[in-house]
Design an enzyme around this catalytic site. Structure first.
Site, mmCIF file in Angstrom:
data_model
loop_
_atom_site.group_PDB
_atom_site.id
_atom_site.type_symbol
_atom_site.label_atom_id
_atom_site.label_comp_id
_atom_site.label_asym_id
_atom_site.label_seq_id
_atom_site.Cartn_x
_atom_site.Cartn_y
_atom_site.Cartn_z
ATOM 1 N N ALA A 66 -1.513 8.675 -10.951
ATOM 2 C CA ALA A 66 -0.137 9.139 -10.761
ATOM 3 C C ALA A 66 0.491 8.260 -9.689
ATOM 4 O O ALA A 66 -0.209 7.613 -8.904
ATOM 5 C CB ALA A 66 -0.153 10.593 -10.331
ATOM 6 N N GLY A 105 -5.013 9.780 -12.777
ATOM 7 C CA GLY A 105 -4.253 10.044 -13.997
ATOM 8 C C GLY A 105 -4.526 9.035 -15.092
ATOM 9 O O GLY A 105 -4.415 9.345 -16.280
ATOM 10 N N GLU A 108 -7.496 10.194 -16.742
ATOM 11 C CA GLU A 108 -7.141 11.437 -17.452
ATOM 12 C C GLU A 108 -6.400 11.139 -18.754
ATOM 13 O O GLU A 108 -6.586 11.829 -19.755
ATOM 14 C CB GLU A 108 -6.332 12.346 -16.527
ATOM 15 C CG GLU A 108 -7.208 12.925 -15.412
ATOM 16 C CD GLU A 108 -6.416 13.635 -14.348
ATOM 17 O OE1 GLU A 108 -5.453 13.030 -13.813
ATOM 18 O OE2 GLU A 108 -6.736 14.784 -14.040
ATOM 19 N N GLU A 128 -8.912 11.250 -6.593
ATOM 20 C CA GLU A 128 -7.856 12.067 -6.006
ATOM 21 C C GLU A 128 -8.246 12.679 -4.651
ATOM 22 O O GLU A 128 -7.418 12.824 -3.758
ATOM 23 C CB GLU A 128 -7.442 13.184 -6.966
ATOM 24 C CG GLU A 128 -6.634 12.723 -8.156
ATOM 25 C CD GLU A 128 -7.487 12.277 -9.331
ATOM 26 O OE1 GLU A 128 -8.680 11.978 -9.141
ATOM 27 O OE2 GLU A 128 -6.937 12.214 -10.440
HETATM 28 N N1 T1G Z 1 0.650 4.972 -6.930
HETATM 29 C C1 T1G Z 1 1.582 4.153 -6.411
HETATM 30 N N2 T1G Z 1 1.319 2.915 -5.944
HETATM 31 C C2 T1G Z 1 0.040 2.502 -6.022
HETATM 32 C C3 T1G Z 1 -0.995 3.301 -6.551
HETATM 33 C C4 T1G Z 1 -0.647 4.583 -7.030
HETATM 34 N N3 T1G Z 1 -1.550 5.390 -7.579
HETATM 35 N N4 T1G Z 1 -2.153 2.582 -6.470
HETATM 36 C C5 T1G Z 1 -1.844 1.403 -5.924
HETATM 37 N N5 T1G Z 1 -0.541 1.350 -5.647
HETATM 38 C C6 T1G Z 1 0.196 0.224 -5.061
HETATM 39 C C7 T1G Z 1 -0.287 -0.071 -3.653
HETATM 40 O O1 T1G Z 1 0.380 0.776 -2.720
HETATM 41 C C8 T1G Z 1 0.110 -1.517 -3.516
HETATM 42 O O2 T1G Z 1 1.514 -1.517 -3.325
HETATM 43 C C9 T1G Z 1 -0.137 -2.091 -4.911
HETATM 44 O O3 T1G Z 1 -0.117 -0.936 -5.791
HETATM 45 C C10 T1G Z 1 -1.476 -2.781 -5.036
HETATM 46 O O4 T1G Z 1 -2.450 -1.826 -4.587
HETATM 47 C C11 T1G Z 1 -2.448 13.529 -11.635
HETATM 48 C C12 T1G Z 1 -2.838 13.434 -8.958
HETATM 49 C C13 T1G Z 1 -5.821 0.624 -8.047
HETATM 50 C C14 T1G Z 1 -7.990 0.096 -6.912
HETATM 51 O O5 T1G Z 1 -5.915 7.135 -5.902
HETATM 52 O O6 T1G Z 1 -7.304 2.677 -5.407
HETATM 53 O O7 T1G Z 1 -3.632 10.258 -10.278
HETATM 54 O O8 T1G Z 1 1.503 -2.573 -1.049
HETATM 55 O O9 T1G Z 1 -3.200 -3.225 -2.650
HETATM 56 O O10 T1G Z 1 -6.637 -3.632 -3.703
HETATM 57 O O11 T1G Z 1 -4.787 13.674 -11.412
HETATM 58 O O12 T1G Z 1 -4.629 0.472 -5.411
HETATM 59 O O13 T1G Z 1 1.908 -3.956 -3.112
HETATM 60 O O14 T1G Z 1 3.634 -2.297 -2.344
HETATM 61 O O15 T1G Z 1 -4.514 -1.178 -3.391
HETATM 62 O O16 T1G Z 1 -6.184 -4.384 -6.113
HETATM 63 C C15 T1G Z 1 -5.110 8.568 -8.083
HETATM 64 C C16 T1G Z 1 -5.140 4.413 -5.739
HETATM 65 C C17 T1G Z 1 -3.702 8.933 -7.766
HETATM 66 C C18 T1G Z 1 -5.787 5.020 -6.972
HETATM 67 C C19 T1G Z 1 -6.039 -1.450 -6.749
HETATM 68 N N6 T1G Z 1 -5.294 7.130 -8.045
HETATM 69 N N7 T1G Z 1 -5.089 2.968 -5.844
HETATM 70 O O17 T1G Z 1 -6.488 -1.967 -5.530
HETATM 71 O O18 T1G Z 1 -4.436 -3.266 -4.825
HETATM 72 S S1 T1G Z 1 -3.452 10.684 -7.785
HETATM 73 C C20 T1G Z 1 -5.671 6.518 -6.908
HETATM 74 C C21 T1G Z 1 -6.193 2.223 -5.598
HETATM 75 C C22 T1G Z 1 -3.592 11.092 -9.405
HETATM 76 C C23 T1G Z 1 -3.692 12.809 -11.171
HETATM 77 C C24 T1G Z 1 -3.739 12.543 -9.706
HETATM 78 C C25 T1G Z 1 -5.980 0.734 -5.576
HETATM 79 C C26 T1G Z 1 -6.471 0.015 -6.850
HETATM 80 P P1 T1G Z 1 2.188 -2.654 -2.392
HETATM 81 P P2 T1G Z 1 -3.685 -2.348 -3.741
HETATM 82 P P3 T1G Z 1 -5.996 -3.394 -5.012
#
Ligand code: T1G
Length: 694
Positions: A66, A105, A108, A128
């Site tokens: 998400a 997500g 999911e 999450e």
């Molecule tokens: N939402 C918005 N922006 C995101 C994002 C996300 N989920 N993940 C990464 N970004 C942005 C990050 O801020 C950065 O932005 C750019 O993407 C590159 O990220 C309903 C509720 C995927 C392994 O927790 O673990 O889904 O600084 O520098 O090192 O059940 O990003 O360039 O402006 O980290 O190659 C669950 C979080 C969400 C994954 C990539 N998902 N992301 O790593 O790049 S909650 C997460 C990561 C959810 C559902 C629930 C990592 C990555 P900017 P980066 P990276």
């Protein structure tokens, strides 16, 4: 993204509809993605010429979750669980083609699909809990129907990644693909045309042992050490055994709504975004990192050995130099001892241990550094020792070889001016144990060139360290703030508190160890030497508590001597009678008045002290942003991520109360406790002092 550019496109490949999500950088499931994907699935599912559907993503990864930036704001339908429900309900088979990291997500969406193919180097996960949430789009309900309760609880409560071979063996994916996963998914979808979609929601949770699961959940709560989301996620998984997917998803929504507004949720999102902000260091737009392959470490004491292991773990060739053969032997023993401990705990196998040790050579002469691209000094924290070393190194290494100092307290500019080409000098302040602690303060000195700074940051990334850029001041960011924190701890003793009162207060707040336990663990003699060094220049108006000095003068340095702030007898910690005696004398000397502190009084006073110094550090440009300071304490001083860090916590307390605390310090504790304008202004406007990275 531009609002009117679609983030989901569809095309027909024969009888197969290919739906591609294209929402850089990580295809986060934003409102536009959720809406357009749901619309596409519903339309194509009812299109007569469509036999099956493939969902894929453009760019570097399948949907990574998400859109975290939408959290905390009113969620606009369709919520992701509705999009997932539409995928699962689609009358045509839907195949997910996963590459990169399908997380949260994203996973999911794949689980709601009727088949899943993934690239061999792709990974799946439900992380999450790491941002204070639990899966909210069916992950806790669909995954256990495939892999069972226990394995799902492990996946959702650790947030760990699942590699392709594990995903295949657990039955999460139908195929692992070495070539183009979209082509493979299209071919697989073709075989499903005309068949009824196999829905995960129709599967039953495999049989399980209730007592075993209850114990697993108890262990999750214990390991969480105060963080809420892991236990919440585990209980949602257990609920899958007694309800349908729609009912379970409704429960997920309730948990999501509660956690997303919780302080822990906000703190963890703050830390997630803070880590990404910290990587953006000003002035490096045109910098070119230098290729570093061979790193020298001067000194093989505790820090030097830890740094050498961290470098070898990251794949560097390492040369460690000590002053003589005996010190070389002791250094070798330290390095081998660190690896032996890793092997004993099962975290490293014999082959890996041998391979890493093979990268490390030790020598008794500085000449061994001649081929190094970078030399990090970790010798005794004495200015003359370091200056002499840098002067000698300048005559041995290449003129462009980078020289880094690991000093904690000395002014690195004074060390640098003993070397030639000062633009190639930088500070790399590791935190002990250097092969474990994630924090690395990268100290930009007066003449450090952008290329050298960029190189140090690149080395930090390769070491899997969290690099925080710091300016030059005594103690840089962490130790400078920690010194003020320690002073307030000792002032409270002089006002009648006991070490245990303060430790209990900070441990009930969430720190794994209270300050006095930490001082005893790291050794009181280090700060004592620092205080003695600073004594000649200390402002006589500064309030000074000498209880720690008296402990040191009697040889009580903490755990290593069996007593410090506490006594340690056969590993059992107890109050140290001498400390109570010294406190009583200090209280008497100060007039005899005793204050009874509540845990909240202690917590707020200490956070105010940190905020007071943190605001100065920001004003002086030593740290670029408040969230960098929070990251320093989360990654270098044991603060749990779910507290968000001292600056974040100061804003939870509020500027008014923080300012009141600082004004008391100013009146009571002498110079050094002036409230920065940002705190005063925030107290008047009732706004934040340190805007979070949310
Ligand atoms: N939402 C918005 N922006 C995101 C994002 C996300 N989920 N993940 C990464 N970004 C942005 C990050 O801020 C950065 O932005 C750019 O993407 C590159 O990220 C309903 C509720 C995927 C392994 O927790 O673990 O889904 O600084 O520098 O090192 O059940 O990003 O360039 O402006 O980290 O190659 C669950 C979080 C969400 C994954 C990539 N998902 N992301 O790593 O790049 S909650 C997460 C990561 C959810 C559902 C629930 C990592 C990555 P900017 P980066 P990276």
């Amino acid at each position: 993204m531009n609002a009117d550019v679609p983030v989901v496109r569809s095309e027909l490949r024969g009888a197969i509809a290919l739906v591609t999500i294209d929402n850089p950088p990580v295809n986060a499931a934003s409102l536009a993605v959720r809406t357009e994907l749901k619309t596409a699935i519903e339309r194509l599912g009812n299109q007569p010429d469509v036999g099956a559907i493939v969902i894929a993503c453009a760019g570097r990864t399948f949907t990574a979750g998400a859109d975290i930036r939408e959290f905390g704001k009113p969620l606009v339908p369709p919520i992701l669980f509705e999009t997932c429900a539409a995928i699962e309900a689609c009358p045509k088979p839907v195949v997910a083609a996963v590459h990169g990291t399908a997380l949260g997500g994203g996973f999911e969406i794949a689980l709601a699909s009727h088949a899943r193919l993934m690239k061999r180097d792709a990974r799946l996960g439900l992380p999450e809990v790491k941002i204070g949430q639990a899966p909210g789009a069916g992950g806790t309900q669909r995954l256990p129907r495939i892999i069972g309760l226990a394995k799902t609880i492990d996946v959702v409560t650790t947030g760990r990644m699942i590699a392709a071979d594990e995903a295949l063996s657990l039955g999460i994916v139908d195929q692992v693909v070495d070539n183009d996963v979209v082509d493979a998914a299209l071919a697989h979808a073709q075989t499903l045309v005309g068949t009824r979609p196999t829905r995960t929601c129709d599967r039953q949770v495999p049989p399980f042992d209730q007592a075993e699961i209850d114990q697993v959940i108890k262990d999750v709560d214990k390991r969480a050490r105060g963080q809420q989301s892991p236990g919440e996620a585990a209980r949602l998984v257990l609920a899958a055994a007694r309800m349908s997917v729609p009912e379970g998803v409704a429960l997920e929504r309730e948990v999501f709504a509660r956690l997303v507004v919780s302080q822990q949720g906000q703190a963890l999102r703050h830390i997630f975004l803070a880590e990404r902000a910290a990587a953006k260091v000003d002035g490096l737009e045109n910098a070119k990192p230098i290729d570093i392959r061979h790193v020298g470490v001067a000194g093989a004491g505790t820090m030097g050995a830890g740094i050498a292991v961290a470098l070898a773990d990251a794949g560097y060739k390492v040369t460690v130099v000590e002053r003589d053969e005996a010190a070389v032997a002791a250094g070798r023993a330290r390095i081998e001892g660190l690896y032996a401990r890793l092997q004993k705990s099962g975290r490293l196998d014999e082959a890996s241990l041998r391979e890493r040790l093979s990268r490390v050579e030790l020598a008794g002469t500085l000449q061994a550094f001649a081929p190094c691209d970078l030399v990090i000094e970790a010798v005794f924290d004495d200015l003359e020792v370091k200056r002499t070393l840098f002067g000698a190194l300048s005559k041995i290494v290449r003129p462009d070889a980078i020289l880094a100092t690991n000093t904690s307290y000395l002014n690195p500019d004074f060390i640098a001016d003993a070397a030639t080409n000062p633009q190639r000098i930088i500070g790399m302040h590791f935190f002990a144990p250097a092969n474990v602690m994630r924090l690395l303060e990268v100290v930009r000195m007066a003449q450090t060139s952008p290329d050298v700074l960029a190189t140090a940051l690149a080395v930090a990334r390769k070491l899997r360290k969290l690099a925080i850029a710091s300016g030059v001041c005594p103690g840089f960011i962490g130790n400078r703030i920690y010194a003020m924190y320690r002073r307030q701890c000792e002032y409270m003793l002089e006002e009648g508190a006991q070490p245990r009162d303060i430790d209990d207060a900070m441990e009930s707040f969430g720190l794994p160890m209270g300050p006095f336990r930490v001082f005893d663990m790291s050794g009181l003699e280090i700060a004592w030497a620092q205080r003695k060094r600073l004594a000649p220049t200390r402002d006589p108006r500064e309030r000074y508590v000498d209880i720690a000095d008296q402990l040191c003068e009697q040889g009580h340095f903490g755990q290593k001597t069996g007593a410090g702030w506490y006594r340690y007898d056969n590993g059992v910690r107890s109050d140290h009678p001498l400390v109570r005696e010294l406190i009583d004398k200090a209280v008497t000397r100060r007039g005899g008045e005793r204050t009874t502190f509540t845990a909240e009084d202690i917590r707020i006073r200490l956070i105010a002290a940190m905020a007071c110094e943190g605001a100065k550090i920001l004003r002086e440009g030593i740290a670029a942003r408040a969230s960098d300071i929070d990251l320093v304490f989360v990654n270098g001083y044991g603060w749990p991520s779910w507290l968000g860090g001292p600056m974040f916590q100061a804003d939870q307390i509020g500027a008014k109360r923080i300012l009141a605390e600082i004004e008391q310090m100013q009146t009571r504790d002498g110079p050094g406790w002036e409230a920065d304008a940002v705190i005063v202004e925030a107290a008047q406007s009732r706004g934040p002092m340190f805007p979070a990275a949310l």
